[in-house]
Write a protein that holds these residues in place. Structure first.
Motif, short mmCIF file in Angstrom:
data_model
loop_
_atom_site.label_atom_id
_atom_site.label_comp_id
_atom_site.label_asym_id
_atom_site.label_seq_id
_atom_site.Cartn_x
_atom_site.Cartn_y
_atom_site.Cartn_z
N THR A 108 68.22 26.00 22.63
CA THR A 108 66.88 25.40 22.58
C THR A 108 65.83 26.39 23.05
OG1 THR A 108 67.78 23.18 22.94
CG2 THR A 108 65.45 23.51 23.43
N ARG A 109 66.12 27.14 24.10
CA ARG A 109 65.16 28.12 24.61
C ARG A 109 64.91 29.22 23.60
NH1 ARG A 109 67.83 26.88 29.57
NH2 ARG A 109 69.31 28.58 29.40
N LEU A 110 65.96 29.63 22.87
CA LEU A 110 65.79 30.65 21.83
C LEU A 110 64.86 30.14 20.73
CD1 LEU A 110 66.48 33.30 20.36
CD2 LEU A 110 68.55 32.17 19.49
N ILE A 111 65.09 28.93 20.27
CA ILE A 111 64.26 28.37 19.19
C ILE A 111 62.81 28.22 19.65
CG2 ILE A 111 63.89 26.34 17.74
CD1 ILE A 111 66.92 25.94 17.73
N GLN A 112 62.61 27.75 20.87
CA GLN A 112 61.25 27.58 21.38
C GLN A 112 60.52 28.90 21.48
OE1 GLN A 112 62.20 25.56 25.05
NE2 GLN A 112 61.83 23.52 24.19
N LYS A 160 76.09 43.09 21.50
CA LYS A 160 76.35 42.25 22.67
C LYS A 160 75.09 41.48 23.06
CE LYS A 160 77.87 42.33 27.49
NZ LYS A 160 78.32 43.16 28.64
N VAL A 161 75.24 40.17 23.17
CA VAL A 161 74.13 39.30 23.57
C VAL A 161 74.20 39.01 25.06
CG1 VAL A 161 73.19 36.97 23.32
CG2 VAL A 161 73.84 38.27 21.29
N GLY A 162 75.41 38.81 25.56
CA GLY A 162 75.59 38.51 26.97
C GLY A 162 77.05 38.23 27.25
N GLU A 286 67.22 40.32 19.23
CA GLU A 286 66.55 40.79 20.45
C GLU A 286 66.18 39.63 21.37
OE1 GLU A 286 62.31 42.96 21.63
OE2 GLU A 286 63.03 43.05 19.57
N LEU A 287 65.66 38.54 20.78
CA LEU A 287 65.29 37.37 21.58
C LEU A 287 66.52 36.62 22.08
CD1 LEU A 287 62.22 36.01 19.57
CD2 LEU A 287 62.23 37.39 21.66
N THR A 291 67.18 35.55 25.95
CA THR A 291 67.28 34.16 26.38
C THR A 291 68.69 33.72 26.77
OG1 THR A 291 67.51 33.44 24.08
CG2 THR A 291 65.29 33.43 25.02
N CYS A 292 69.69 34.56 26.50
CA CYS A 292 71.08 34.18 26.78
C CYS A 292 71.27 33.85 28.25
CB CYS A 292 72.01 35.32 26.37
SG CYS A 292 73.75 35.00 26.73
N ASP A 293 71.59 32.60 28.54
CA ASP A 293 71.79 32.14 29.91
C ASP A 293 72.63 30.86 29.84
OD1 ASP A 293 71.73 31.30 32.50
OD2 ASP A 293 69.56 31.47 32.75
N PHE A 294 73.87 30.94 30.29
CA PHE A 294 74.79 29.82 30.16
C PHE A 294 74.70 28.81 31.30
CE2 PHE A 294 76.67 33.12 27.47
CZ PHE A 294 76.93 32.38 26.33
N ARG A 295 73.75 28.97 32.19
CA ARG A 295 73.58 27.98 33.24
C ARG A 295 72.91 26.73 32.67
NH1 ARG A 295 70.48 31.89 37.29
NH2 ARG A 295 69.56 32.38 35.25
N LEU A 296 73.44 25.59 33.02
CA LEU A 296 72.90 24.33 32.49
C LEU A 296 71.57 24.01 33.15
CD1 LEU A 296 76.15 22.17 32.48
CD2 LEU A 296 75.16 23.46 30.60
N ARG A 297 70.70 23.37 32.38
CA ARG A 297 69.41 22.95 32.92
C ARG A 297 69.58 21.64 33.66
NH1 ARG A 297 65.51 23.23 27.86
NH2 ARG A 297 67.37 22.35 26.88
#
Length: 332
Positions: A108-112, A160-162, A286-287, A291-297
């Protein structure tokens, strides 16, 4: 010869997508327009490019000769649009495959962010198991796939993205020792796994074999969400992203099961065909890295601790209740 780039583009995407209708969607036009452009191109070149068969579109000899030239022309056209044009705006619709874990965390963060920075670029996300996503990428049904793994062959770029720490996870109710388990000891406990289509399994296959990990009873599910719920309910040990279950560990419904050795981090890569690179695709990658972050909101996932599954309609075995816990009398 007197043909247009739109005609060449109609041939290129009809070939890649194996369908006039799919090419029409990609190029934002109609199927009849694609058919007309291809017919005009064939007339201009003086030969058949594609055979229409019951199995779909097949390249004729002239089409096989034209395809690499059309791909090169398309890459050059994209460079002209981006490098020479006064309007540097990125645009286009891209089909992007992601795994369920990505969909539940940072997609969702990537799309936003992409909508904010490049409003004329549209993502069409497809959520599936990693190996299935790669099959779609091979068949030109996806423009990009973000999934576990580092190398997918010479025909594909892999960036590599993350990465995310993976750990063995279980319910505290299972009573697994606090010490580190040897690989062969995992056979003494039920294990919950994703099926063969998960690229995570391919990533860890050689590592598990090298260190002699053995599993006895295995329960399979293709859903990360269900995998987490079954683990919380005490059906066995699973291997999950630590960031994904960290709130559950904090709430006391899950714990890390130590092993010797512990699993290495799981690397996620953005994978796309080498012949389909474009400025817009490079920007999406690149984006994705950013934005790659696997921590849940917390607003979505930490409203309340997860509860163990109840009922036996699924046919899955429930672990016995702890001794010494008395049931409260039912109220009338």
């Amino acid at each position: 010869m007197n043909f247009t780039f739109k005609q060449l583009e109609a041939f290129l995407f009809s070939t890649k997508l194996q369908s006039f209708s799919a090419a029409a969607v990609k190029l934002h036009t109609t199927q009849s327009a694609i058919s007309k452009r291809l017919a005009e191109l064939e007339e201009s070149l003086g030969g058949t490019l594609l055979h229409r068969t019951s199995h779909g579109l097949e390249l004729a000899q002239a089409g096989r000769e034209l395809l690499p030239l059309a791909e090169e022309a398309h890459r050059l056209w994209q460079r002209i649009q981006h490098d020479i044009s006064v309007d540097k705006t990125l645009r286009g619709t891209f089909r992007v495959g992601v795994t369920e874990l990505i969909a539940m965390t940072w997609l969702t963060r990537l799309i936003q962010l992409l909508q904010k920075l490049h409003p004329q670029v549209t993502l069409e996300p497809v959520v599936d198991a990693g190996l299935t996503l790669f099959e779609r990428l091979e068949a030109n049904k996806l423009d990009l796939s973000i999934m576990p793994g580092t190398y997918w062959g010479q025909a594909f770029e892999s960036i590599k993205v993350g990465q995310v720490d993976q750990a063995w996870i279980a319910s505290p109710r299972l009573g697994i020792p606090q010490r580190a388990l040897a690989p062969h000891e995992f056979a003494d406990y039920p294990v919950i796994e994703q099926p063969a289509g998960a690229s995570k399994n391919k990533f860890y296959e050689a590592w598990r074999a090298e260190h002699g990990f053995r599993f006895g009873k295995v329960l399979l599910t293709n859903s990360t969400t269900v995998l987490r719920e079954l683990t919380i309910s005490g059906f066995g040990i699973s291997q999950l992203a630590l960031d994904y279950v960290r709130p559950d560990i904090k709430n006391g419904v899950l714990r890390v099961v130590k092993s010797d050795p512990m699993p290495p981090p799981l690397v996620y890569s953005a994978v796309y065909r080498s012949d389909s690179s474009s400025p817009a695709l490079a920007r999406i990658v690149e984006l994705a890295v950013k934005t790659c972050d696997f921590r849940l909101r917390a607003s979505q996932h930490d409203v309340a601790p997860a509860r163990p599954l109840r009922g036996t309609s699924s046919g899955l075995r429930q672990w016995p209740a702890r001794k010494g816990v008395k049931k409260k009398p039912a109220r009338s």
